[in-house]
Motif scaffolding. Structure first.
Motif, PDB file in Angstrom:
ATOM      1  N   ALA A 182     -43.467  -2.248  12.726  1.00 35.32           N
ATOM      2  CA  ALA A 182     -42.527  -2.143  13.672  1.00 35.32           C
ATOM      3  C   ALA A 182     -43.186  -1.339  14.915  1.00 35.32           C
ATOM      4  CB  ALA A 182     -40.738  -1.775  13.468  1.00 35.32           C
ATOM      5  N   SER A 183     -42.690  -1.648  16.320  1.00 34.94           N
ATOM      6  CA  SER A 183     -43.850  -0.416  17.355  1.00 34.94           C
ATOM      7  C   SER A 183     -42.431   0.272  18.207  1.00 34.94           C
ATOM      8  CB  SER A 183     -44.259  -1.112  18.321  1.00 34.94           C
ATOM      9  OG  SER A 183     -43.161  -2.163  19.047  1.00 34.94           O
ATOM     10  N   ARG A 184     -40.631  -0.058  17.539  1.00 33.79           N
ATOM     11  CA  ARG A 184     -39.192   0.454  18.176  1.00 33.79           C
ATOM     12  C   ARG A 184     -38.975   0.277  16.701  1.00 33.79           C
ATOM     13  NH1 ARG A 184     -37.838   2.723  23.022  1.00 33.79           N
ATOM     14  NH2 ARG A 184     -40.075   1.416  23.689  1.00 33.79           N
ATOM     15  N   VAL A 185     -38.384   1.743  16.269  1.00 36.96           N
ATOM     16  CA  VAL A 185     -37.265   1.715  15.217  1.00 36.96           C
ATOM     17  C   VAL A 185     -36.022   2.591  16.023  1.00 36.96           C
ATOM     18  CG1 VAL A 185     -36.240   2.374  13.288  1.00 36.96           C
ATOM     19  CG2 VAL A 185     -39.047   1.541  13.262  1.00 36.96           C
ATOM     20  N   THR A 186     -34.938   1.896  15.746  1.00 41.68           N
ATOM     21  CA  THR A 186     -33.886   2.525  16.163  1.00 41.68           C
ATOM     22  C   THR A 186     -32.859   3.149  15.157  1.00 41.68           C
ATOM     23  OG1 THR A 186     -33.896   2.260  18.573  1.00 41.68           O
ATOM     24  CG2 THR A 186     -31.192   2.362  17.605  1.00 41.68           C
ATOM     25  N   VAL A 187     -32.252   4.283  14.653  1.00 38.80           N
ATOM     26  CA  VAL A 187     -31.339   4.294  13.672  1.00 38.80           C
ATOM     27  C   VAL A 187     -29.754   4.886  14.535  1.00 38.80           C
ATOM     28  CG1 VAL A 187     -30.965   5.448  11.568  1.00 38.80           C
ATOM     29  CG2 VAL A 187     -33.517   5.093  11.983  1.00 38.80           C
ATOM     30  N   ALA A 188     -28.989   4.313  13.855  1.00 36.05           N
ATOM     31  CA  ALA A 188     -27.732   4.443  14.347  1.00 36.05           C
ATOM     32  C   ALA A 188     -27.052   4.350  13.098  1.00 36.05           C
ATOM     33  CB  ALA A 188     -26.834   3.879  15.311  1.00 36.05           C
ATOM     34  N   VAL A 189     -25.922   5.614  13.126  1.00 35.97           N
ATOM     35  CA  VAL A 189     -25.230   6.685  12.173  1.00 35.97           C
ATOM     36  C   VAL A 189     -23.666   6.778  12.677  1.00 35.97           C
ATOM     37  CG1 VAL A 189     -27.067   7.196  10.524  1.00 35.97           C
ATOM     38  CG2 VAL A 189     -26.010   9.131  11.987  1.00 35.97           C
ATOM     39  N   GLU A 190     -22.840   6.466  11.873  1.00 34.67           N
ATOM     40  CA  GLU A 190     -21.269   6.679  12.694  1.00 34.67           C
ATOM     41  C   GLU A 190     -20.432   8.480  11.198  1.00 34.67           C
ATOM     42  OE1 GLU A 190     -20.419   6.085  15.157  1.00 34.67           O
ATOM     43  OE2 GLU A 190     -21.710   4.387  15.564  1.00 34.67           O
ATOM     44  N   THR A 226     -21.552   8.209   6.780  1.00 37.04           N
ATOM     45  CA  THR A 226     -20.697   8.450   5.266  1.00 37.04           C
ATOM     46  C   THR A 226     -19.772   6.495   5.769  1.00 37.04           C
ATOM     47  OG1 THR A 226     -18.990   9.475   6.228  1.00 37.04           O
ATOM     48  CG2 THR A 226     -20.301  10.223   4.626  1.00 37.04           C
ATOM     49  N   GLU A 227     -19.298   6.005   7.390  1.00 34.02           N
ATOM     50  CA  GLU A 227     -18.912   5.393   7.703  1.00 34.02           C
ATOM     51  C   GLU A 227     -19.623   3.859   8.187  1.00 34.02           C
ATOM     52  OE1 GLU A 227     -16.096   7.004  10.891  1.00 34.02           O
ATOM     53  OE2 GLU A 227     -15.565   8.372  10.079  1.00 34.02           O
ATOM     54  N   GLY A 228     -21.001   4.519   8.749  1.00 37.36           N
ATOM     55  CA  GLY A 228     -21.949   2.985   8.448  1.00 37.36           C
ATOM     56  C   GLY A 228     -23.215   3.522   9.418  1.00 37.36           C
ATOM     57  N   VAL A 229     -23.849   2.821   8.434  1.00 36.29           N
ATOM     58  CA  VAL A 229     -25.550   3.148   9.090  1.00 36.29           C
ATOM     59  C   VAL A 229     -26.247   1.384   9.341  1.00 36.29           C
ATOM     60  CG1 VAL A 229     -28.040   3.772   8.702  1.00 36.29           C
ATOM     61  CG2 VAL A 229     -26.018   5.108   7.878  1.00 36.29           C
ATOM     62  N   ARG A 230     -26.950   2.204  10.640  1.00 38.99           N
ATOM     63  CA  ARG A 230     -26.795   0.901  10.922  1.00 38.99           C
ATOM     64  C   ARG A 230     -28.929   1.242  11.664  1.00 38.99           C
ATOM     65  NH1 ARG A 230     -24.653   0.467  15.329  1.00 38.99           N
ATOM     66  NH2 ARG A 230     -26.007   0.496  17.060  1.00 38.99           N
ATOM     67  N   VAL A 231     -29.836   0.102  11.184  1.00 43.76           N
ATOM     68  CA  VAL A 231     -31.291   0.232  11.514  1.00 43.76           C
ATOM     69  C   VAL A 231     -32.185  -1.274  11.928  1.00 43.76           C
ATOM     70  CG1 VAL A 231     -33.317   0.434  10.879  1.00 43.76           C
ATOM     71  CG2 VAL A 231     -31.410   2.027   9.946  1.00 43.76           C
ATOM     72  N   ARG A 232     -32.607  -1.072  13.281  1.00 43.20           N
ATOM     73  CA  ARG A 232     -33.010  -1.819  14.202  1.00 43.20           C
ATOM     74  C   ARG A 232     -34.546  -1.747  14.597  1.00 43.20           C
ATOM     75  NH1 ARG A 232     -30.203  -5.339  17.863  1.00 43.20           N
ATOM     76  NH2 ARG A 232     -28.873  -4.315  17.697  1.00 43.20           N
ATOM     77  N   ASP A 233     -35.239  -2.681  13.778  1.00 43.40           N
ATOM     78  CA  ASP A 233     -36.952  -2.822  14.273  1.00 43.40           C
ATOM     79  C   ASP A 233     -37.231  -3.843  15.244  1.00 43.40           C
ATOM     80  OD1 ASP A 233     -37.783  -4.322  12.469  1.00 43.40           O
ATOM     81  OD2 ASP A 233     -37.166  -2.718  11.029  1.00 43.40           O
ATOM     82  N   ASP A 234     -38.184  -4.054  15.347  1.00 39.92           N
ATOM     83  CA  ASP A 234     -38.702  -5.378  16.039  1.00 39.92           C
ATOM     84  C   ASP A 234     -39.859  -5.362  15.751  1.00 39.92           C
ATOM     85  OD1 ASP A 234     -40.657  -2.903  16.459  1.00 39.92           O
ATOM     86  OD2 ASP A 234     -40.823  -3.844  18.499  1.00 39.92           O
TER      87      ASP A 234
END
Length: 693
Positions: free
Chosen positions: A43-51, A55-63
């Motif tokens: 991946a050249s781009r990674v985005t980590v978003a947590v709520e 404890t409520e949610g984790v999202r990891v997006r890559d290309d």
């Protein structure tokens, strides 16, 4: 009588939950595994978003390269991976992940959804896993790469969920994990979001300095020094990265990052090697920023030590740590980073040779001699005696207690808190007046001298001591110059008769039961701590700054500020945000009518983050006071007068707990008479004769 237990196989669901516990401990564990998958997928781009801190949610997006429908279905099965094919590959692992456990174990303790599309074309697909049960793979519209969403972590393991901390604490762990991978991969654009707000984002330009700027801020980035070494005849191929100027530090090790072959590891020996490279330039409770990469041949390091893959073993650990220590030290030396004074918590040794002499001997022509910030000896009149500089080690017998000086006119002066709280890195002992008194001020000859010339001029009280075992008192004086009582009785401490000072760090004293050593720094630290605690009891005294101070925070500190802003105010730090990474400090706590350095707000934030669940503001304030107590305390390698020792022991005895410093180190170590006699093998009758068989 109970029945004999029988051995039986566990069902698959129980096995999955047990295995998941080794890999997934908290939301940060999930983030770590998913980021490693993204990086291994090019991946050249990674985005980590947590709520809610994760404890409520984790999202990891890559290309990254993405997955086909068949690979997606296989990816959530146990021990399936694209990174190794057999056990032979474990001898030279070149990827971050390789165990084939991450997605399987995460899916076992959460509701997991994966959407992926191959980079080189084809359709996207989606797969859902709930509590380890995978659903069918279905078509899904998605961009090239992979998105992994984790919800309801530990929903089916309530015991583990119960031990999660607050959202702020859990996010702090997530923040640290993402920070490490952002620093380790400056060529990957890494973004961290929490509750819809961006915490930091790196450019992915490939420059390590740019990544440091994004996560630590301009102040830290501008203080970093490049490390670049390729050791010869070493198992280490290269040591590279950045380390901070000795003055740019924090109160904990969390900003000391080490990477082995691109993998973030918590390798204690590597961290210690970095600290050792700074020599005496760091105070004992301060730690530098470091982003250090150690590259070794894959077959020279074992990364398969633990499922979390954060521990490693080197084939030649000593050679690796030596290479790291040398590389960092040479980088610091190349920059000319030599401090003119010793760090807080350690005194600069005296540089002037003062030979033992009789009591009437004048020191440096009758003038008190001190050591200036540059290490040159000067008299009270300001004249330089630098030519007389010598190694103080030649001034006393190694390992032997030295009698305490009786001269009250040239006693050591202990720095006050006023002198040091404005600059936590200043030298607390640079004003030490380096004087030496006579090594035998009483003029009393030793027994060996009397035997040589056949005479005996020993005073009557000394002869009584020879027969009775009771040592006659020395002339002790207070700081006011008055004669102190020879019999020092204490309420909490045992009765003591001071004999001398060992290594200019420990007070040596006799007690009715044997001997004691008193760590002078730990003792004074305890005294200062209890004074500070008394001063800060009740409502915290504060002082408004004449001009508000702008304080730049790291990404981690900025995230913590929002959570602990009210708690900081209770401590006396009133501050407001200027922008995402800067706060304006308006008031600070005062101690002994002296305003504390506004930068201590950072240490307070770390204290809140590292505290246990439900820890009160008072507990964090107490830890801060323990650190502050170190600043003005008498340091090791400091010569004390006899009177100052008496005053120190008296003040220590008045403490609520005189036996431990505020950090828990012992203040007094006792050696009873029996232990001493055992060491000298005096446990037999007629000890002056030959031991019987």
């Amino acid at each position: 009588m109970s029945e004999t237990p029988t051995i039986h196989a566990l069902d698959d669901a129980t096995v999955r939950r047990i295995a998941a516990g080794e890999v997934v401990e908290r939301p940060a564990s999930v983030v770590k595994e998913l980021i490693e998958n993204s990086l291994d997928a090019d991946a050249s781009r990674v985005t980590v978003a947590v709520e809610g801190g994760g404890t409520e949610g984790v999202r990891v997006r890559d290309d990254g390269v993405g997955m086909t429908a068949a690979d997606l279905e296989r990816a959530v099965e146990e021990h399936t991976t694209s990174k190794i094919r057999s056990g032979d590959d474990l001898e030279a692992v070149g990827t971050l992940g390789f165990r084939g456990e991450a997605l399987h174990t995460i899916g076992a303790v959460s509701r997991l959804t994966i959407r992926s599309r191959p980079r080189d074309g084809g359709r996207g697909h989606e797969l859902a896993v709930e509590g380890g049960d995978a659903g069918p793979v279905e078509p899904s519209g998605s961009p090239p790469g992979t998105v992994v969403e984790v919800e309801d972590l530990f929903y089916n393991t309530p015991a583990r969920k119960k031990f999660l901390k607050t959202a702020a604490t859990e996010f702090d762990h997530v923040n640290r994990v993402v920070t490490q991978y952002a620093l380790a991969n400056p060529d990957v654009a890494t973004t961290l979001e929490h509750d819809g707000r961006e915490v930091f984002s790196t450019e992915g330009s490939g420059g390590l300095e740019s990544a440091v700027l994004a996560v630590y801020g301009r102040e830290v980035a501008s203080s970093m020094i490049e490390v670049a070494a390729a050791p010869d005849e070493s198992p280490v191929e290269s040591v590279s990265g950045l380390v901070s100027h000795p003055e740019t530090t924090r109160a904990g090790r969390e900003y000391l990052s080490t990477f082995v072959n691109g993998r973030y590891v918590t390798a204690g020996p590597l961290r210690e090697a970095v600290l050792d490279a700074y020599g005496g330039q760091l105070a004992s409770d301060r730690y530098p920023f470091a982003v250090l990469f150690v590259d070794v041949p894959p077959d020279a390091v074992d990364v398969n030590v633990h499922p979390r893959k954060m521990e490693v073993r080197f084939d030649e650990e000593g050679a690796v740590t030596d290479a790291v220590r040398t590389a960092v030290r040479e980088a610091l030396l190349d920059e000319g980073l030599v401090r003119s004074s010793a760090p807080r918590g350690r005194s600069a040794p005296e540089e002037t040779r003062i030979s033992p002499a009789s009591p009437e001997h004048e020191v440096a022509g009758g003038e008190a001699v001190s050591v200036d910030d540059e290490g040159s000896a000067t008299s009270d009149e300001g004249s330089s005696t630098g030519d007389a500089a010598a190694d103080p080690a030649t001034d006393r017998s190694a390992g032997a207690p030295r009698e305490i000086e009786e001269s009250t006119s040239t006693r050591t002066r202990t720095p006050t808190l006023d002198e040091v709280t404005g600059d936590p890195t200043s030298d607390t002992s640079s004003t030490n007046e380096a004087t030496r008194a006579a090594s035998n001020p009483s003029g009393r000859r030793h027994d060996d001298d009397a035997e040589i010339d056949g005479s005996d001029d020993t005073p009557d009280d000394a002869r009584d001591w020879d027969r009775s075992g009771v040592v006659p008192s020395t002339d002790q004086r207070t700081l006011d110059g008055e004669t102190a009582s020879p019999d020092r009785e204490f309420d909490r401490l045992p009765a003591m008769r001071v004999l001398g000072q060992f290594d200019e760090t420990y007070v040596v004293a006799e007690t009715p039961d044997g001997l004691v050593l008193v760590d002078q720094h730990a003792a004074d630290e305890r005294v200062n701590y209890e004074r500070l605690r008394a001063e800060m009891s009740g409502e915290t005294p504060t002082q408004a700054l004449a001009e508000p101070v702008d304080l730049e925070l790291t990404a981690r500190e900025a995230a913590l500020f929002d959570t602990y802003r009210d708690a900081l105010a209770e401590l006396g730090f009133h501050a407001d945000r200027v922008d995402d990474r800067t706060v304006e400090v308006r008031t600070v706590p005062t101690v002994f009518d002296t305003a504390l350095d506004p930068s201590l707000l950072r240490d307070a934030l770390t204290g809140f983050a590292d505290g246990t669940e439900g820890e009160t503001v008072d507990a964090v304030a107490d830890a801060l006071l323990a650190d502050l107590a170190c600043y003005p305390s008498i340091t090791g390698n400091t010569s004390l007068t006899e009177g100052s020792v008496v005053d120190l022991l008296a003040a220590l005895d008045d403490c609520e707990n005189p036996f431990a410093c505020p950090h828990g180190r012992p203040v007094v170590v006792a050696f009873d008479r029996g232990e001493i006699e055992d060491r000298f093998e005096r446990d037999y009758p007629g000890h002056d004769g030959r031991r019987a068989e």
